[in-house]
Design a protein around this motif. Sequence first.
Motif, short mmCIF file in Angstrom:
data_model
loop_
_atom_site.label_atom_id
_atom_site.label_comp_id
_atom_site.label_asym_id
_atom_site.label_seq_id
_atom_site.Cartn_x
_atom_site.Cartn_y
_atom_site.Cartn_z
N ASP A 64 -23.87 56.90 75.65
CA ASP A 64 -25.03 56.33 76.34
C ASP A 64 -25.14 54.84 76.03
O ASP A 64 -24.95 54.43 74.89
N GLY A 65 -25.46 54.04 77.03
CA GLY A 65 -25.71 52.62 76.81
C GLY A 65 -24.49 51.76 76.59
O GLY A 65 -24.61 50.59 76.25
N SER A 66 -23.30 52.30 76.80
CA SER A 66 -22.07 51.52 76.61
C SER A 66 -21.96 50.41 77.65
O SER A 66 -22.68 50.40 78.65
N TRP A 84 -32.52 62.47 80.74
CA TRP A 84 -33.06 63.82 80.67
C TRP A 84 -32.63 64.65 79.46
O TRP A 84 -33.32 65.60 79.09
N VAL A 85 -31.50 64.34 78.89
CA VAL A 85 -30.94 65.21 77.84
C VAL A 85 -31.14 64.56 76.47
O VAL A 85 -30.73 63.41 76.28
N PRO A 86 -31.73 65.27 75.52
CA PRO A 86 -31.92 64.70 74.18
C PRO A 86 -30.61 64.20 73.59
O PRO A 86 -29.56 64.82 73.78
N ARG A 87 -30.66 63.10 72.86
CA ARG A 87 -29.46 62.47 72.32
C ARG A 87 -28.68 63.39 71.39
O ARG A 87 -27.49 63.19 71.19
N LEU A 102 -15.95 67.09 65.96
CA LEU A 102 -16.40 65.80 66.45
C LEU A 102 -17.26 66.06 67.69
O LEU A 102 -16.83 66.75 68.61
N ARG A 103 -18.46 65.51 67.72
CA ARG A 103 -19.40 65.74 68.82
C ARG A 103 -19.82 64.40 69.40
O ARG A 103 -20.29 63.54 68.68
N GLY A 120 -33.88 66.34 87.12
CA GLY A 120 -33.50 67.17 85.99
C GLY A 120 -32.02 67.04 85.68
O GLY A 120 -31.22 66.72 86.56
N CYS A 121 -31.67 67.27 84.43
CA CYS A 121 -30.27 67.21 84.02
C CYS A 121 -30.12 68.02 82.75
O CYS A 121 -31.03 68.05 81.90
N GLY A 122 -29.00 68.69 82.61
CA GLY A 122 -28.73 69.46 81.40
C GLY A 122 -27.24 69.56 81.14
O GLY A 122 -26.41 69.26 82.00
N VAL A 123 -26.92 69.97 79.94
CA VAL A 123 -25.53 70.20 79.53
C VAL A 123 -25.38 71.70 79.34
O VAL A 123 -26.12 72.31 78.58
#
Length: 144
Positions: A64-66, A84-87, A102-103, A120-123
């Motif tokens: 994110d933010g790259s 939408w998705v928690p970091r 590695l995550r 909305g968005c999810g993984v």
Amino acid sequence: CAVDTPAGVLRVVNVHLRPPLELSGGALLSSARTTASVRLGEARSLMRACPDADLVAGDFNEADGSAALATLAAAGFGDALAEWVPRRKETHLWPLARGLTLRKRLDHVAYRTARLACVGCGVLSGFEEGASDHQPVLARLVGR
């Protein structure tokens, strides 16, 4: 590719930006940092080649933010994952030695905010076994 939707024809681009690997195919701790400029160049080239894209999604190999995602943001794109998705929720899992994993958050759905809104968005989890090291990112977009 052009896709006919209830919101009109959307121009969709699927990406797989340069993995954080050395030219030899090996990965060092510094590889993500040293290859970031390549991904930034790819993002800039994409915006020049596809200036009318409405949706750019896939494996950005960037967090994110790259800088690569900032290039899209400057062109009027939002990032559904970041919004939408928690970091703490990753999109990429890579098993290491000694039971470590590695995550990272490398996969994104970028949408042109002038044409689309993300509601909305999810993984999606559960695809780790025998499939991909990347988790599917599902975004729900509506026309403006």
